[in-house]
Design a protein around this motif. Structure first.
Motif, mmCIF file in Angstrom:
data_model
loop_
_atom_site.group_PDB
_atom_site.id
_atom_site.type_symbol
_atom_site.label_atom_id
_atom_site.label_comp_id
_atom_site.label_asym_id
_atom_site.label_seq_id
_atom_site.Cartn_x
_atom_site.Cartn_y
_atom_site.Cartn_z
ATOM 1 N N ALA A 94 0.827 -1.211 0.000
ATOM 2 C CA ALA A 94 0.000 0.000 0.000
ATOM 3 C C ALA A 94 0.860 1.258 0.000
ATOM 4 C CB ALA A 94 -0.932 -0.006 1.213
ATOM 5 N N ILE A 95 1.964 1.239 0.754
ATOM 6 C CA ILE A 95 2.884 2.388 0.776
ATOM 7 C C ILE A 95 3.483 2.611 -0.607
ATOM 8 C CG2 ILE A 95 5.115 3.192 1.671
ATOM 9 C CD1 ILE A 95 4.381 1.844 4.329
ATOM 10 N N LEU A 96 3.865 1.517 -1.280
ATOM 11 C CA LEU A 96 4.431 1.629 -2.626
ATOM 12 C C LEU A 96 3.415 2.202 -3.611
ATOM 13 C CD1 LEU A 96 6.461 -1.691 -2.772
ATOM 14 C CD2 LEU A 96 7.413 0.612 -2.950
ATOM 15 N N GLY A 140 7.993 5.746 -10.880
ATOM 16 C CA GLY A 140 6.599 5.628 -10.471
ATOM 17 C C GLY A 140 5.979 4.304 -10.884
ATOM 18 N N TYR A 141 6.230 3.898 -12.121
ATOM 19 C CA TYR A 141 5.683 2.620 -12.584
ATOM 20 C C TYR A 141 6.387 1.440 -11.914
ATOM 21 C CZ TYR A 141 2.780 4.787 -16.177
ATOM 22 O OH TYR A 141 1.810 5.516 -16.819
ATOM 23 N N MET A 146 5.956 -2.999 -7.978
ATOM 24 C CA MET A 146 6.353 -3.598 -6.708
ATOM 25 C C MET A 146 5.183 -3.639 -5.730
ATOM 26 S SD MET A 146 9.440 -4.662 -6.850
ATOM 27 C CE MET A 146 9.843 -4.850 -5.106
ATOM 28 N N GLY A 147 4.356 -2.597 -5.743
ATOM 29 C CA GLY A 147 3.179 -2.574 -4.875
ATOM 30 C C GLY A 147 2.222 -3.711 -5.199
ATOM 31 N N ILE A 148 2.023 -3.953 -6.500
ATOM 32 C CA ILE A 148 1.163 -5.065 -6.927
ATOM 33 C C ILE A 148 1.770 -6.397 -6.489
ATOM 34 C CG2 ILE A 148 0.256 -6.284 -8.936
ATOM 35 C CD1 ILE A 148 0.100 -3.545 -10.358
ATOM 36 N N LEU A 149 3.080 -6.523 -6.640
ATOM 37 C CA LEU A 149 3.769 -7.762 -6.267
ATOM 38 C C LEU A 149 3.602 -8.063 -4.779
ATOM 39 C CD1 LEU A 149 5.623 -10.042 -7.277
ATOM 40 C CD2 LEU A 149 7.572 -8.597 -6.668
ATOM 41 N N GLY A 169 -7.889 -0.288 -6.340
ATOM 42 C CA GLY A 169 -6.768 0.527 -5.869
ATOM 43 C C GLY A 169 -5.770 0.825 -6.968
ATOM 44 N N VAL A 170 -5.404 -0.191 -7.735
ATOM 45 C CA VAL A 170 -4.453 0.006 -8.833
ATOM 46 C C VAL A 170 -5.051 0.913 -9.902
ATOM 47 C CG1 VAL A 170 -3.200 -1.153 -10.703
ATOM 48 C CG2 VAL A 170 -3.264 -2.175 -8.421
ATOM 49 N N ALA A 171 -6.338 0.704 -10.210
ATOM 50 C CA ALA A 171 -7.012 1.559 -11.187
ATOM 51 C C ALA A 171 -7.017 3.014 -10.716
ATOM 52 C CB ALA A 171 -8.442 1.075 -11.417
ATOM 53 N N GLY A 172 -7.201 3.205 -9.403
ATOM 54 C CA GLY A 172 -7.171 4.564 -8.853
ATOM 55 C C GLY A 172 -5.816 5.221 -9.013
ATOM 56 N N VAL A 173 -4.743 4.439 -8.822
ATOM 57 C CA VAL A 173 -3.383 4.963 -8.990
ATOM 58 C C VAL A 173 -3.174 5.435 -10.421
ATOM 59 C CG1 VAL A 173 -0.928 4.357 -9.011
ATOM 60 C CG2 VAL A 173 -2.388 3.576 -7.147
ATOM 61 N N LEU A 174 -3.566 4.589 -11.387
ATOM 62 C CA LEU A 174 -3.339 4.892 -12.801
ATOM 63 C C LEU A 174 -4.233 6.022 -13.303
ATOM 64 C CD1 LEU A 174 -3.036 1.245 -14.167
ATOM 65 C CD2 LEU A 174 -1.182 2.898 -13.895
#
Length: 345
Positions: A94-96, A140-141, A146-149, A169-174
């Motif tokens: 989550a931090i990543l 950033g990517y 790493m966050g997904i991993l 969450g990932v969709a929100g980041v992108l």
């Protein structure tokens, strides 16, 4: 845009740093950008660790740490079983993701010429010539990957619900600042901060680590969502005129200064109201409720600046965006202290 992205130019066989320093409106045509060229050999470059530390904006990480740690402490107070490996991996993941949002947001604001040398927004690492937008985007990517991993252990343990929450969450980041969505530059961006850094984060973390959620978890998430929204609102309050002139539709630019100022104060009212609901209909302890009351004087101090400010350019608002970030740390600390006291008493 290529020059903005790469941040360098070759002139007479010499590599030079190209920094955008001014945007000049041209009637009937696209705006012109004035660049300042500086020799690389004359440029003082901080160590890569210092650049990275500034780019990730550690002061903003309480928006992740606060809800996750508070949710974890609440679960333990209820006797819920915790998976330590998943807890550590999920928290770090989550931090990543938060770091990825910060970094990619810096890149996009630079490419849109929102952040220029001397402005208040962003970390400033691109504007100082410390790193190019191209390299920062890669960072950033990389953080996103790493966050997904690190989220994989939670997905493997509870695939159905966590996969859905993690995908959001990932969709929100992108989508937050990235094209083609750029929800940050629309009204939806304000709401997304509340959802992603509030209820969704608390519910997702509780499900991943302890496999349980209840009304109190949702209200804890709501508390953190509101005080995170207050940080964004403080940023946008000072940028109202700039956002309007550049077509960025934020809640502050849409409401105007006076109404936005009231909404900033309302964020803290709604945050405390979420805790009241958790005290009445949830399992939140009275000790925690009393501990969070100690944060009210700090809220009042920032609120007083808002009330006295005459407009977005008021000197009273200098540093208010940092005050809101500090408030998040302070209120998060009081909540966690309250949980720890509840274990003792």
């Amino acid at each position: 845009e290529v020059l903005l992205f790469r941040g360098e130019v070759f002139r007479h066989g010499e590599r030079m740093i190209a920094l955008p320093c001014e945007v000049v409106p041209v009637e009937g045509s696209s705006d012109s950008v004035i660049f300042e060229l500086r020799r690389v050999k004359d440029w003082v470059q901080p160590r890569i660790f210092q650049v990275g530390l500034r780019a990730i904006r550690p002061q903003s990480l309480s928006m992740i740490l606060g809800p996750c740690v508070a949710t974890l402490l609440y679960g333990l107070s209820q006797g819920w079983m915790m998976d330590g490996v998943i807890a550590g991996a999920s928290l770090f993941g989550a931090i990543l993701l938060q770091i990825s949002v910060n970094v990619l947001n810096d890149v996009e604001d630079h490419l849109r010429l929102i952040d220029l040398p001397g402005t208040l927004g962003g970390s400033g690492v691109i504007q100082r010539g410390w790193i190019s937008a191209q390299h920062l985007r890669r960072f950033g990517y990389g953080s996103l990957a790493m966050g997904i991993l690190f989220g994989v252990p939670a997905v493997l343990a509870r695939p159905f619900l966590i996969l859905g929450i993690g995908t959001l969450g990932v969709a929100g980041v992108l989508a937050y600042s990235g094209k083609p969505f750029g929800i940050k530059y629309r009204l939806l961006g304000d709401v997304s901060i509340y959802v992603l850094l509030g209820p969704l984060l608390a519910i997702g973390f509780s499900t991943a680590v302890m496999g349980q959620i209840d009304f109190t978890v949702a209200m804890l998430g709501s508390f953190f969502g509101w005080i995170s929204w207050a940080i964004l609102q403080a940023n946008h309050l000072q940028d109202i005129e700039f956002d309007r002139s550049h077509g960025n539709i934020t809640l502050a630019s849409w409401l105007g200064f006076r109404a936005s100022r009231l909404f900033f104060l309302g964020c803290y009212v709604f945050a405390y109201f979420s805790l009241v609901l958790a005290l009445i209909w949830g399992n939140l302890s009275l000790i925690l409720g009393l501990s969070v009351l100690f944060g009210i004087p700090f809220v009042f101090r920032v609120a007083l600046k808002m009330v006295k400010a005459s407009g977005p350019a008021s000197a009273l608002l200098n540093g208010v965006r940092f005050d809101a970030a500090k408030l998040h740390w302070i209120l998060s600390s009081f909540i966690c202290i309250g949980f720890l006291l509840s274990f003792i008493v």
